[in-house]
Motif scaffolding. Structure first.
Motif, PDB file in Angstrom:
ATOM      1  N   GLY A 258     -11.327  23.211 -36.764  1.00 21.30           N
ATOM      2  CA  GLY A 258     -10.625  22.962 -35.514  1.00 21.30           C
ATOM      3  C   GLY A 258     -10.636  21.486 -35.168  1.00 21.30           C
ATOM      4  O   GLY A 258     -11.184  20.656 -35.899  1.00 21.30           O
ATOM      5  N   PRO A 259     -10.028  21.110 -34.039  1.00 24.60           N
ATOM      6  CA  PRO A 259      -9.919  19.692 -33.673  1.00 24.60           C
ATOM      7  C   PRO A 259     -11.278  19.074 -33.369  1.00 24.60           C
ATOM      8  O   PRO A 259     -12.170  19.727 -32.823  1.00 24.60           O
ATOM      9  CB  PRO A 259      -9.032  19.713 -32.427  1.00 24.60           C
ATOM     10  N   ILE A 260     -11.404  17.796 -33.728  1.00 24.32           N
ATOM     11  CA  ILE A 260     -12.639  17.048 -33.496  1.00 24.32           C
ATOM     12  C   ILE A 260     -12.308  15.824 -32.644  1.00 24.32           C
ATOM     13  O   ILE A 260     -11.421  15.034 -32.989  1.00 24.32           O
ATOM     14  CB  ILE A 260     -13.277  16.610 -34.833  1.00 24.32           C
ATOM     15  N   ASP A 261     -13.028  15.652 -31.545  1.00 24.50           N
ATOM     16  CA  ASP A 261     -12.777  14.529 -30.638  1.00 24.50           C
ATOM     17  C   ASP A 261     -13.441  13.243 -31.107  1.00 24.50           C
ATOM     18  O   ASP A 261     -12.923  12.153 -30.864  1.00 24.50           O
ATOM     19  CB  ASP A 261     -13.279  14.875 -29.234  1.00 24.50           C
ATOM     20  N   ALA A 262     -14.600  13.369 -31.744  1.00 23.00           N
ATOM     21  CA  ALA A 262     -15.292  12.172 -32.236  1.00 23.00           C
ATOM     22  C   ALA A 262     -16.234  12.570 -33.356  1.00 23.00           C
ATOM     23  O   ALA A 262     -16.814  13.664 -33.346  1.00 23.00           O
ATOM     24  CB  ALA A 262     -16.074  11.479 -31.117  1.00 23.00           C
ATOM     25  N   VAL A 263     -16.376  11.676 -34.316  1.00 17.74           N
ATOM     26  CA  VAL A 263     -17.345  11.829 -35.401  1.00 17.74           C
ATOM     27  C   VAL A 263     -18.464  10.825 -35.163  1.00 17.74           C
ATOM     28  O   VAL A 263     -18.217   9.629 -34.956  1.00 17.74           O
ATOM     29  CB  VAL A 263     -16.689  11.589 -36.774  1.00 17.74           C
TER      30      VAL A 263
ATOM     31  N   LEU B  59     -17.282   7.875 -24.254  1.00 18.01           N
ATOM     32  CA  LEU B  59     -16.232   8.847 -24.530  1.00 18.01           C
ATOM     33  C   LEU B  59     -15.729   9.384 -23.190  1.00 18.01           C
ATOM     34  O   LEU B  59     -16.515   9.905 -22.395  1.00 18.01           O
ATOM     35  CB  LEU B  59     -16.767  10.006 -25.384  1.00 18.01           C
ATOM     36  N   GLU B  60     -14.410   9.250 -22.963  1.00 19.29           N
ATOM     37  CA  GLU B  60     -13.832   9.670 -21.692  1.00 19.29           C
ATOM     38  C   GLU B  60     -12.568  10.476 -21.941  1.00 19.29           C
ATOM     39  O   GLU B  60     -11.790  10.167 -22.837  1.00 19.29           O
ATOM     40  CB  GLU B  60     -13.489   8.453 -20.825  1.00 19.29           C
ATOM     41  N   ALA B  61     -12.365  11.516 -21.135  1.00 22.10           N
ATOM     42  CA  ALA B  61     -11.147  12.313 -21.196  1.00 22.10           C
ATOM     43  C   ALA B  61     -11.003  13.060 -19.876  1.00 22.10           C
ATOM     44  O   ALA B  61     -12.011  13.456 -19.257  1.00 22.10           O
ATOM     45  CB  ALA B  61     -11.182  13.300 -22.363  1.00 22.10           C
TER      46      ALA B  61
ATOM     47  N   ARG C 259     -13.119  16.371 -18.538  1.00 23.03           N
ATOM     48  CA  ARG C 259     -14.360  16.535 -19.293  1.00 23.03           C
ATOM     49  C   ARG C 259     -15.403  15.562 -18.769  1.00 23.03           C
ATOM     50  O   ARG C 259     -15.053  14.501 -18.237  1.00 23.03           O
ATOM     51  CB  ARG C 259     -14.137  16.269 -20.788  1.00 23.03           C
ATOM     52  N   PRO C 260     -16.680  15.864 -18.949  1.00 30.46           N
ATOM     53  CA  PRO C 260     -17.705  14.904 -18.537  1.00 30.46           C
ATOM     54  C   PRO C 260     -17.660  13.658 -19.408  1.00 30.46           C
ATOM     55  O   PRO C 260     -17.390  13.732 -20.613  1.00 30.46           O
ATOM     56  CB  PRO C 260     -19.018  15.672 -18.749  1.00 30.46           C
ATOM     57  N   THR C 261     -17.882  12.507 -18.800  1.00 29.16           N
ATOM     58  CA  THR C 261     -17.991  11.267 -19.565  1.00 29.16           C
ATOM     59  C   THR C 261     -19.296  11.285 -20.358  1.00 29.16           C
ATOM     60  O   THR C 261     -20.343  11.682 -19.845  1.00 29.16           O
ATOM     61  CB  THR C 261     -17.966  10.060 -18.622  1.00 29.16           C
ATOM     62  N   ILE C 262     -19.217  10.865 -21.624  1.00 24.64           N
ATOM     63  CA  ILE C 262     -20.406  10.821 -22.479  1.00 24.64           C
ATOM     64  C   ILE C 262     -20.663   9.374 -22.873  1.00 24.64           C
ATOM     65  O   ILE C 262     -19.802   8.728 -23.482  1.00 24.64           O
ATOM     66  CB  ILE C 262     -20.228  11.684 -23.738  1.00 24.64           C
TER      67      ILE C 262
END
Length: 263
Positions: free
Chosen positions: A58-63, A113-115, A118-121
């Motif tokens: 499935g889709p991956i937002d970050a590696v 990581l922001e979107a 979603r919570p900011t990481i």
């Protein structure tokens, strides 16, 4: 409390899901059987394949890539996956080699990581030493990752990366409150370099848990490769002799199954 689900796919590879985010660590999706050269006369054979195939991920937002230059942390199928990921975070040297917008981090450097929705990481690189003192010139740069986001009740989510226990790991214990720790174990060794270890041994795992004191310690990077000298049995034996306060923190995840872990 923000929900965290972790799926151990095999070796160092894990899918971490955090309230809509899908983060992948050290992608290794090749089939078993091949031998990989790691440089300076070292090599290893992959013994088992991933519990989940790359096309089924499935889709991956970050590696979150601890290092790009060893096949047991980034193999061909994992490398092919990188362009489809939203972001690739790795070492500074690794980002130069990978190109394609990969973002390099030095130890204790932070990115975000922001979107929408979603919570900011906040992702902070943590120190690693992938072998004995002065080995960096041979084995290259490696980093771990600490993830901080709202709703963490017990502390950051820390991914150790391929490292032995040394002062950089002790800095993690001094500087961070850790809720979940993904520990790269295996006590890696090669015949050509004798007793030298290139990742944490079971004994070092117990000491790391004693120092860092995560609420939950999840072993990864202990199975599936010939150069992993210590598997689950060795880790279980070492923790069996540890104080109960440390034993209760250890949690094994079944391969290929998502498990909710309190953050």
């Amino acid at each position: 409390m923000t929900g965290v689900r972790i799926t151990h796919i095999g070796g160092p590879t894990a899918l971490i899901e955090i309230d809509g985010w899908r983060l992948l660590t050290d992608p290794t999706f090749d089939a078993p059987g091949r031998r990989y050269a790691f440089g300076w006369g070292t090599s290893s054979r992959k013994l088992t394949g991933p519990a989940i195939a790359a096309p089924d991920l499935g889709p991956i937002d970050a590696v979150l890539l601890s290092h790009d230059h060893h096949g047991d942390n980034l193999d061909d199928a994992g490398r092919a996956l990188l362009p489809s990921a939203g972001r690739v975070l790795t070492t500074v040297a690794g980002a130069r080699r990978l190109g394609g917008g990969a973002h390099g981090l030095r130890p204790w450097e932070t990115t975000r990581l922001e979107a929408v929705g979603r919570p900011t990481i906040d992702v902070t690189a943590t120190p690693c030493r992938h072998g004995p003192p002065a080995s960096r010139i041979i084995v290259g740069d490696v980093i771990g990752f600490a993830l901080r986001f709202d709703g963490q009740e017990h502390g950051v989510l820390w991914i150790s990366g391929d490292t032995v226990l040394y002062d950089g790991v002790r800095q993690v214990a001094d500087r961070l409150r850790v809720g979940i720790a993904l520990l790269h174990l295996g006590g890696v060794r090669f015949p050509v370099t004798g007793p030298v270890r290139y990742s944490m041994t079971a004994e070092q795992a117990v000491e790391t848990v004693r120092l860092v004191r995560p609420r939950t310690a999840v072993p990864v990077h202990y199975e599936g490769w010939a150069h992993f000298a210590q598997g689950r049995d060795a880790v279980d034996r070492e923790f069996a002799g540890a104080p109960e306060d440390l034993r209760r923190r250890l949690r094994w995840l079944p391969l290929g199954e998502g498990v909710d872990v309190a953050s």
